[in-house]
Scaffold this active site. Sequence first.
Site, mmCIF file in Angstrom:
data_model
loop_
_atom_site.group_PDB
_atom_site.id
_atom_site.type_symbol
_atom_site.label_atom_id
_atom_site.label_comp_id
_atom_site.label_asym_id
_atom_site.label_seq_id
_atom_site.Cartn_x
_atom_site.Cartn_y
_atom_site.Cartn_z
ATOM 1 N N HIS A 38 33.604 42.654 45.343
ATOM 2 C CA HIS A 38 34.814 43.326 45.806
ATOM 3 C C HIS A 38 35.163 44.636 45.106
ATOM 4 C CE1 HIS A 38 36.505 41.599 42.144
ATOM 5 N NE2 HIS A 38 37.502 42.437 42.265
HETATM 6 C C1 UD1 Z 1 42.561 44.341 43.301
HETATM 7 C C2 UD1 Z 1 42.574 44.979 41.911
HETATM 8 C C3 UD1 Z 1 41.295 44.602 41.177
HETATM 9 C C4 UD1 Z 1 41.117 43.110 41.120
HETATM 10 C C5 UD1 Z 1 41.207 42.539 42.533
HETATM 11 C C6 UD1 Z 1 41.164 41.047 42.501
HETATM 12 C C7 UD1 Z 1 43.660 47.155 41.692
HETATM 13 C C8 UD1 Z 1 43.433 48.609 41.572
HETATM 14 N N1 UD1 Z 1 42.581 46.432 42.015
HETATM 15 O O1 UD1 Z 1 41.453 44.852 44.010
HETATM 16 O O2 UD1 Z 1 41.383 45.087 39.846
HETATM 17 O O3 UD1 Z 1 39.856 42.834 40.594
HETATM 18 O O4 UD1 Z 1 42.444 42.943 43.146
HETATM 19 O O5 UD1 Z 1 40.819 40.517 43.747
HETATM 20 O O6 UD1 Z 1 44.751 46.698 41.518
HETATM 21 N N2 UD1 Z 1 43.268 43.133 51.496
HETATM 22 C C9 UD1 Z 1 43.593 42.269 52.512
HETATM 23 N N3 UD1 Z 1 44.344 41.180 52.216
HETATM 24 C C10 UD1 Z 1 44.825 40.915 50.982
HETATM 25 C C11 UD1 Z 1 44.495 41.816 49.957
HETATM 26 C C12 UD1 Z 1 43.723 42.906 50.217
HETATM 27 O O7 UD1 Z 1 43.184 42.469 53.648
HETATM 28 O O8 UD1 Z 1 45.518 39.883 50.797
HETATM 29 C C13 UD1 Z 1 42.396 44.284 51.803
HETATM 30 C C14 UD1 Z 1 43.158 45.514 52.287
HETATM 31 O O9 UD1 Z 1 42.393 46.135 53.252
HETATM 32 C C15 UD1 Z 1 43.200 46.392 51.049
HETATM 33 C C16 UD1 Z 1 41.896 46.036 50.343
HETATM 34 O O10 UD1 Z 1 41.680 44.656 50.611
HETATM 35 O O11 UD1 Z 1 43.294 47.747 51.354
HETATM 36 C C17 UD1 Z 1 41.920 46.265 48.848
HETATM 37 O O12 UD1 Z 1 43.022 45.575 48.259
HETATM 38 P P1 UD1 Z 1 43.636 46.066 46.851
HETATM 39 O O13 UD1 Z 1 44.703 45.139 46.445
HETATM 40 O O14 UD1 Z 1 43.948 47.527 46.916
HETATM 41 O O15 UD1 Z 1 42.418 45.989 45.888
HETATM 42 P P2 UD1 Z 1 41.428 44.799 45.577
HETATM 43 O O16 UD1 Z 1 40.050 45.207 45.961
HETATM 44 O O17 UD1 Z 1 41.956 43.538 46.125
HETATM 45 N N1 UDP Z 2 38.054 33.078 43.178
HETATM 46 C C1 UDP Z 2 38.546 32.088 44.028
HETATM 47 N N2 UDP Z 2 38.080 32.072 45.313
HETATM 48 C C2 UDP Z 2 37.177 32.967 45.781
HETATM 49 C C3 UDP Z 2 36.684 33.959 44.895
HETATM 50 C C4 UDP Z 2 37.156 33.994 43.599
HETATM 51 O O1 UDP Z 2 39.352 31.252 43.628
HETATM 52 O O2 UDP Z 2 36.820 32.895 46.963
HETATM 53 C C5 UDP Z 2 38.582 33.122 41.796
HETATM 54 C C6 UDP Z 2 37.538 33.163 40.713
HETATM 55 O O3 UDP Z 2 37.100 31.860 40.381
HETATM 56 C C7 UDP Z 2 38.297 33.822 39.578
HETATM 57 C C8 UDP Z 2 39.191 34.816 40.300
HETATM 58 O O4 UDP Z 2 39.285 34.338 41.646
HETATM 59 O O5 UDP Z 2 39.116 32.884 38.905
HETATM 60 C C9 UDP Z 2 38.568 36.159 40.251
HETATM 61 O O6 UDP Z 2 39.286 37.010 41.068
HETATM 62 P P1 UDP Z 2 38.671 38.354 41.636
HETATM 63 O O7 UDP Z 2 37.200 38.289 41.671
HETATM 64 O O8 UDP Z 2 39.394 38.622 42.904
HETATM 65 O O9 UDP Z 2 39.189 39.451 40.601
HETATM 66 P P2 UDP Z 2 38.708 39.945 39.168
HETATM 67 O O10 UDP Z 2 38.520 38.787 38.281
HETATM 68 O O11 UDP Z 2 37.478 40.763 39.348
HETATM 69 O O12 UDP Z 2 39.849 40.827 38.743
#
Ligand code: UD1
Ligand code: UDP
Length: 365
Positions: free
Chosen positions: A200
């Site tokens: 992601h």
């Molecule tokens: C965010 C965090 C990242 C973290 C990740 C965990 C920032 C800058 N990034 O990244 O550090 O590792 O969360 O998962 O804060 N979207 C949906 N539904 C949701 C959430 C997101 O459709 O419930 C889609 C949207 O198109 C959105 C994109 O995902 O634009 C990115 O979401 P965003 O919260 O900006 O960043 P993450 O990649 O989720």
């Molecule tokens: N995770 C989860 N379901 C999923 C993928 C990840 O519960 O389908 C959990 C994973 O075990 C970990 C956390 O989500 O505890 C990690 O989140 P993510 O990868 O979104 O963010 P990051 O850790 O990179 O910030």
Amino acid sequence: MKIMHIVGNRPQFIKLAPVSRKLIAHQIEEIIIHTGQHYDENMSDIFFEELNISQPKINLNVGSGTHAQVTAKIMSRLEEIVMNEKPDGVVVYGDTNSTLAAAITVSKLNIPLFHVEAGTRTYNKENPEEKNRIVADHLSDYLFVPDKISADNLKKEGIPSDRIIFSGDVMYDQFLYSISCDRNAYIGKYPDDFILMTWHRQENTCSKERIEKILSFIEKIHYKIVLLLHPRTNKVISEYGLWTRVRENKNLLVVPPVGYKEMTVLLNRCKLLISDSGGASKEASFAGKKCFFPLKLDVWPELIESGYINIVDVDDALSVEHNIYMIQETLHSNKNMHKADYFGDGNAAEVIADTIEKVFSVRFR
Ligand code: UD1
Ligand code: UDP
């Protein structure tokens, strides 16, 4: 004493769960504010339900947007809420835009700020999370570090030692709490033997070229892969018209994100993990599994050093070739690693609750 937690992203709900349990055990009043940065049922609600976390008192519903849009929306909506709620202290988690926005807002209101999972550094300023960590750490009054390296990082940046508290990792607490040894759980939904994958990061979803490089890497692995598809990655695969290529890989089973209980079962059952997730790459080591990390980034240096995390530079053919070989070796050897123990003893949340209690017992005396 009233403590406010501010969370907004999937990994923060998981980090919040053990801390909230311990605050409740210490009879500390708490309220949860959800920024709404993550909002899909399987990116948010499922964690509150499964992990028995109290419902957020307020959801700021900021949704998605650019970095500045999300950060600014959280700050402007949060300020009034914090002023009205008047918490004695606020806890923020990890390194997302929700962490950054909450840290700035709370710090400007001169309310004691506690940062859980403080001090991690990749020393790569292009990494969006690095900027969030640096700001949140330097604004925090109490910094709970998950490992020794994080404590050293903070000391190097001049943060006074008495503000740095080695708690160990709250994710380890939650992993131990949620772990299910039920090998039959979810049988039928997944292949008997598989590699687990999550994907992601912004750096790995920012262009068609980058996505194609990751797809090429996994096409070279002739083994079943279960990909838990983050909504960001889902969206960009559609935008770049790459679904046909994804579907052509017959080894790839693409499924929507799962709840944490299912995740721990998958981490236990998988042969190895491919992931660019900070949290999942570390959890693999709790389960004694190797993680192949498709990004040149110094996450969890101790896990890289000890071979739990293997960095795959998908821009470098030799690195890809070497890691494909390592993956085949791992699959054939069929042996797990020893479970890593760099992240405390599973009592991080107790240390955090204890510290919060002590801080306020002195203040209110
Ligand atoms: C965010 C965090 C990242 C973290 C990740 C965990 C920032 C800058 N990034 O990244 O550090 O590792 O969360 O998962 O804060 N979207 C949906 N539904 C949701 C959430 C997101 O459709 O419930 C889609 C949207 O198109 C959105 C994109 O995902 O634009 C990115 O979401 P965003 O919260 O900006 O960043 P993450 O990649 O989720
Ligand atoms: N995770 C989860 N379901 C999923 C993928 C990840 O519960 O389908 C959990 C994973 O075990 C970990 C956390 O989500 O505890 C990690 O989140 P993510 O990868 O979104 O963010 P990051 O850790 O990179 O910030």
